[in-house]
Scaffold this motif. Structure first.
Motif, mmCIF file in Angstrom:
data_model
loop_
_atom_site.group_PDB
_atom_site.id
_atom_site.type_symbol
_atom_site.label_atom_id
_atom_site.label_comp_id
_atom_site.label_asym_id
_atom_site.label_seq_id
_atom_site.Cartn_x
_atom_site.Cartn_y
_atom_site.Cartn_z
ATOM 1 N N UNK A 39 -6.021 -1.559 -8.252
ATOM 2 C CA UNK A 39 -6.524 -2.879 -7.878
ATOM 3 C C UNK A 39 -7.670 -3.323 -8.767
ATOM 4 N N UNK A 40 -8.582 -2.416 -9.040
ATOM 5 C CA UNK A 40 -9.743 -2.790 -9.859
ATOM 6 C C UNK A 40 -9.310 -3.086 -11.288
ATOM 7 N N UNK A 80 -7.577 -6.388 -11.574
ATOM 8 C CA UNK A 80 -8.512 -7.503 -11.537
ATOM 9 C C UNK A 80 -9.213 -7.675 -12.893
ATOM 10 N N UNK A 81 -9.608 -6.554 -13.491
ATOM 11 C CA UNK A 81 -10.259 -6.611 -14.808
ATOM 12 C C UNK A 81 -9.283 -7.199 -15.836
ATOM 13 N N UNK A 124 -17.406 -2.030 -9.018
ATOM 14 C CA UNK A 124 -16.468 -1.250 -9.825
ATOM 15 C C UNK A 124 -16.688 0.261 -9.731
ATOM 16 N N UNK A 125 -17.617 0.702 -8.886
ATOM 17 C CA UNK A 125 -17.839 2.150 -8.785
ATOM 18 C C UNK A 125 -16.653 2.811 -8.088
ATOM 19 N N UNK A 126 -16.600 4.117 -8.209
ATOM 20 C CA UNK A 126 -15.434 4.886 -7.762
ATOM 21 C C UNK A 126 -15.664 5.434 -6.356
ATOM 22 N N UNK A 127 -15.508 4.561 -5.360
ATOM 23 C CA UNK A 127 -15.672 4.984 -3.967
ATOM 24 C C UNK A 127 -14.344 5.492 -3.414
ATOM 25 N N UNK A 128 -14.463 6.346 -2.421
ATOM 26 C CA UNK A 128 -13.275 7.012 -1.880
ATOM 27 C C UNK A 128 -12.413 6.045 -1.082
ATOM 28 N N UNK A 129 -11.121 6.105 -1.353
ATOM 29 C CA UNK A 129 -10.175 5.270 -0.631
ATOM 30 C C UNK A 129 -8.993 6.074 -0.112
ATOM 31 N N UNK A 136 -0.152 4.116 -0.493
ATOM 32 C CA UNK A 136 -0.950 5.128 0.207
ATOM 33 C C UNK A 136 -0.667 5.116 1.694
ATOM 34 N N UNK A 149 -15.093 0.241 -15.892
ATOM 35 C CA UNK A 149 -16.091 1.212 -16.368
ATOM 36 C C UNK A 149 -15.693 2.667 -16.227
ATOM 37 N N UNK A 169 -4.080 -2.260 8.379
ATOM 38 C CA UNK A 169 -2.907 -1.883 9.169
ATOM 39 C C UNK A 169 -3.074 -0.541 9.859
ATOM 40 N N UNK A 198 -4.480 3.746 -5.669
ATOM 41 C CA UNK A 198 -4.449 2.306 -5.418
ATOM 42 C C UNK A 198 -5.763 1.613 -5.705
ATOM 43 N N UNK A 199 -6.853 2.303 -5.429
ATOM 44 C CA UNK A 199 -8.151 1.655 -5.627
ATOM 45 C C UNK A 199 -8.413 1.377 -7.110
ATOM 46 N N UNK A 200 -7.994 2.305 -7.988
ATOM 47 C CA UNK A 200 -8.145 2.068 -9.430
ATOM 48 C C UNK A 200 -7.184 0.969 -9.882
ATOM 49 N N UNK A 240 0.842 -1.190 0.000
ATOM 50 C CA UNK A 240 0.000 0.000 0.000
ATOM 51 C C UNK A 240 0.880 1.243 0.000
ATOM 52 N N UNK A 269 -6.134 5.103 3.477
ATOM 53 C CA UNK A 269 -6.006 4.159 4.591
ATOM 54 C C UNK A 269 -6.794 4.513 5.858
ATOM 55 N N UNK A 273 -13.932 6.097 -14.031
ATOM 56 C CA UNK A 273 -13.934 6.682 -12.681
ATOM 57 C C UNK A 273 -14.747 7.983 -12.713
ATOM 58 N N UNK A 274 -14.994 8.516 -11.533
ATOM 59 C CA UNK A 274 -15.650 9.830 -11.478
ATOM 60 C C UNK A 274 -14.781 10.854 -10.736
ATOM 61 N N UNK A 275 -13.581 10.431 -10.306
ATOM 62 C CA UNK A 275 -12.670 11.401 -9.688
ATOM 63 C C UNK A 275 -12.845 11.558 -8.196
ATOM 64 N N UNK A 276 -13.086 10.426 -7.519
ATOM 65 C CA UNK A 276 -13.300 10.455 -6.073
ATOM 66 C C UNK A 276 -11.969 10.327 -5.342
ATOM 67 N N UNK A 277 -11.756 11.135 -4.325
ATOM 68 C CA UNK A 277 -10.545 11.011 -3.518
ATOM 69 C C UNK A 277 -10.798 11.662 -2.168
ATOM 70 N N UNK A 321 -8.615 -0.845 0.454
ATOM 71 C CA UNK A 321 -8.477 -0.381 -0.929
ATOM 72 C C UNK A 321 -9.700 -0.777 -1.759
ATOM 73 N N UNK A 322 -10.279 -1.928 -1.464
ATOM 74 C CA UNK A 322 -11.639 -2.234 -1.915
ATOM 75 C C UNK A 322 -12.518 -1.943 -0.709
#
Lengths: 451, 451
Positions: free
Chosen positions: A308-309, A312-313, B424-429, A48, A326, B371, A304-306, A46, B431, A328-332, B436-437
């Motif tokens: 990982x996804x 996997x894809x 697969x949606x863009x949720x905030x990540x 992050x 699919x 962690x 990291x979240x992108x 990680x 630590x 992203x929408x720019x979430x952070x 991460x998922x």
């Protein structure tokens, strides 16, 4: 005979892809032989988490590692560390690698190539930028270098750039007892938020004792025999025993570029939504451009979240299955001390830049019912398209319990809801968790009223 | 001449409606004359806050009041407290009201009628159910009665019903130093969750010192000169100095029924999506049935958040504007001590009852990166339709930072996403906020894999 899959880069994207490829291949009856090379010492970690490791929240680098090389090997992946890819020939189907431990250069043939080379910190193009004591923070090896440096008796740290990494590293340095200055080019810190919310970030940084210097560009680094001694900007010179670069990253695609693979304007690889670059070549993570569903354009968003996804894809498709990334929408989000901040979609500034007719509203509310113990302030800013009412973006700044609410906005962006509809969705309410209208819905309602 | 609007019930739904009607009328140039009657002593309060008032988290009833009668009067609403509506004649257009303070009965004519009579606690139909010391908890007046009762030296409380109110009141009683027994008919407490998650609620209640008696039906209340003395069930008799009913509520629609207005099977008023019952009669809040978008059916879900939204929609339409209440998906949450619990859509049990082909998965994860300091366990259960993959519902049980994640599932239900898409949606990540998922996406991914 097994197809040989060669993975360049053994972090989140590469190893997610490799692991998923093997899982899918098992299900589809394909036979894959997977080799992964990485120039560093760590797999599947990680990045992050590095600022929290530096801060002392996380005891050791091991804790940031989701899977070690040994664990990957036990899963059937031939992981070769300290082994750097130095050239790619997609016509002939080989990658030249330099095994730094053995001092050996060799060519590894492949049937399928996964490029997961990540990103590299951007170094300001000014005198002294390569001096010792100036650290990017992108890999665990980078984090280790910072910590070794901090083991010396240091007094003053300067962080260049007040984005996510800059903020997190500044806080880490403060918590390690250094006097910290953050210099940034923007009007306010955190330029992925509009400046009116950036002021709250600014105040939170100052409350933590950080010296915040805005509208300042770095013009040089002063150096001495031991490395960097000061950061020179057009707003003054700031002595520094250690410097951290939070000036962003660029896709690490020099090899891919040399191999003639398609790159976008950011320098990131262009893939289709199966993460395929060209026949037999795949890519995912910080080295690719990603489709932004709100902007309707390719962007480089190293997260990291992108990674990982996308990994996997990629692995699912490479292994003979079917999956799509699919976009992203720019979430952070992140936090500075106890101030949480989050964003998704377009800021007001973005909407202005894009020439979109829009309304922007900002509301102040509370994270719990106003009368409930422990309730905290939360500010939500929302931008909606005129006249359609479609949500364009949202920003949240607040204390404990604020930032993850951005996910609701991200879901609304994902499904192209109007603010009027968002205001009426069925979000969870109980006094310990929310006001009777969730703050996100108060903002959406106000935006809908304004339209 | 102004249209006279008469509101029966001056809590969330009624007063939101009245206030919004005046705001909209001002914008549309209509002239409204609003009278609101209520048999109680309080307007526009948070009934959901009563358990926290009883527990001592909230210092006084005043804190739960969003707007007082005086404030409403200052906004131009003629609020008449302790004034009970006793009959409605929709043909003639009047309501008979009994002003208990003045001891006067009168008929108030109206042009537009708003019925916001709320709901009434269900009393078990067993001997002794009307004894003193057995409290429903629906109005601030009810809350006051409980607190007056608790001012006596009491030892033992029995709560009948382990739903939201039952759990919250049980905790409140424990915190006030009483020995608390909760009796419930279900296999596990909190029957709006599947029993496999209910076990966690059960354990959390016991950890708080609550005696939990499941699969037990109340057959009688034993009484003495001072009121209730014990709760008799088919699983034993439990001495009680005070009893709280958490056995649900029913719509308070006796007047509406007598007036011949359309009611659904739950006894709730049926409205269209503008909250209109029949020409000139409107309704909102705990006395109406609401359209459940997931079930595709009318349901009775008495929650403050729906009452407020419906009131606003009602007022907008009555005032000459245009708004629609789009229904609900069945989202709710609460906490027991530090265990948070939430649900939306259908449980596995609901899917079985509905005869839907489905998959159900349960995952264990953490609220922050594994962690990261302060990370807490979270369990997410997800139900998806087979073979479409459409999300049918989700349940979350976990510690600090768990339950509000249900909103992401509620948004996915709202927009009819598949679990594959949700994953697969863009949720905030970051630590400090998530793995991460996100746990919700881990569950969605597992459900998609299972399909």
């Amino acid at each position: 005979m097994a197809d040989r899959v060669l993975v360049i880069g053994a972090d989140a994207a590469g190893m997610s892809a490799a692991s998923q490829a093997l899982r899918t291949a098992k299900a589809t009856g394909r036979d894959l032989d997977v080799i992964a090379v990485d120039r560093g010492h760590w797999t599947s970690y990680s990045a992050c988490g590095i600022p929290y490791w530096v801060a002392g929240d996380v005891a050791s680098a091991d804790k940031l590692v989701a899977r070690t090389p040994e664990q990957h090997r036990a899963n059937g992946i031939d992981v070769r560390m300290v082994t750097e890819a130095t050239a790619i020939d997609t016509d002939a189907g080989w990658v030249e690698v330099h095994d730094h431990a053995a001092g050996r250069l060799e060519r590894l043939g492949y049937d399928q190539l996964i490029i997961a080379t990540g990103a590299t910190p951007v170094r300001p193009d000014v005198p002294g930028a390569d001096a010792a004591g100036i650290h990017g923070v992108q890999t665990l090896d980078d984090g280790g270098a910072v910590l070794r440096h901090l083991a010396r008796p240091l007094e003053r740290a300067v962080v260049v750039g007040a984005g996510y990494i800059g903020l997190e590293m500044a806080e880490a340095m403060v918590r390690r007892g250094l006097a910290v200055t953050v210099v940034d080019r923007g009007r306010e810190p955190m330029n992925t938020l509009d400046p009116d919310l950036g002021t709250q970030v600014h105040a939170a940084m100052e409350a933590m004792g950080i010296d915040v210097v805005t509208s300042a560009s770095v013009t040089a680094f002063e150096t001495g025999p031991g490395g960097v001694t000061a950061v020179v900007t057009d707003a003054g010179t700031f002595p520094a025993d250690v410097v951290v670069l939070g000036t962003g990253v660029r896709p690490a695609t020099d090899l891919a570029r040399a191999a003639g693979l398609p790159l976008g304007p950011s320098g990131g690889l262009r893939t289709d939504d199966t993460q395929r670059v060209v026949d037999g070549v795949w890519s995912a993570g910080d080295c690719v451009e990603t489709w932004d569903r709100v902007r309707g354009d390719w962007v480089h968003v190293p997260l990291g979240t992108h990674a990982n996804k996308q990994g996997r894809v990629l692995g699912t498709n490479l292994g003979g299955g079917s999956a799509r990334f699919p976009g992203i929408v720019g979430t952070a989000l992140t936090k500075v001390c106890d101030l949480e901040l989050a964003r998704t979609g377009l800021t007001e500034g973005d909407a202005v830049d894009a020439g979109l007719d829009h309304v922007a509203v900002t509301i102040e509310s509370t994270t719990r019912s106003g009368y409930f113990p422990g309730t905290k302030p939360i500010t939500v800013k929302m931008v909606a398209e005129r006249p359609t009412g479609r949500l364009l973006g949202a920003q949240i700044v607040g204390r404990d319990g604020s930032a993850k609410r951005i996910d609701v906005c991200a879901m609304a962006l994902w499904t192209e809801l109007t603010v009027g509809e968002l205001a009426m969705t069925d979000l969870a309410y109980a006094p310990p968790f929310s006001s009777v209208w969730d703050p996100v819905q108060i903002a959406a309602r106000k935006a809908a009223d304004r339209l």
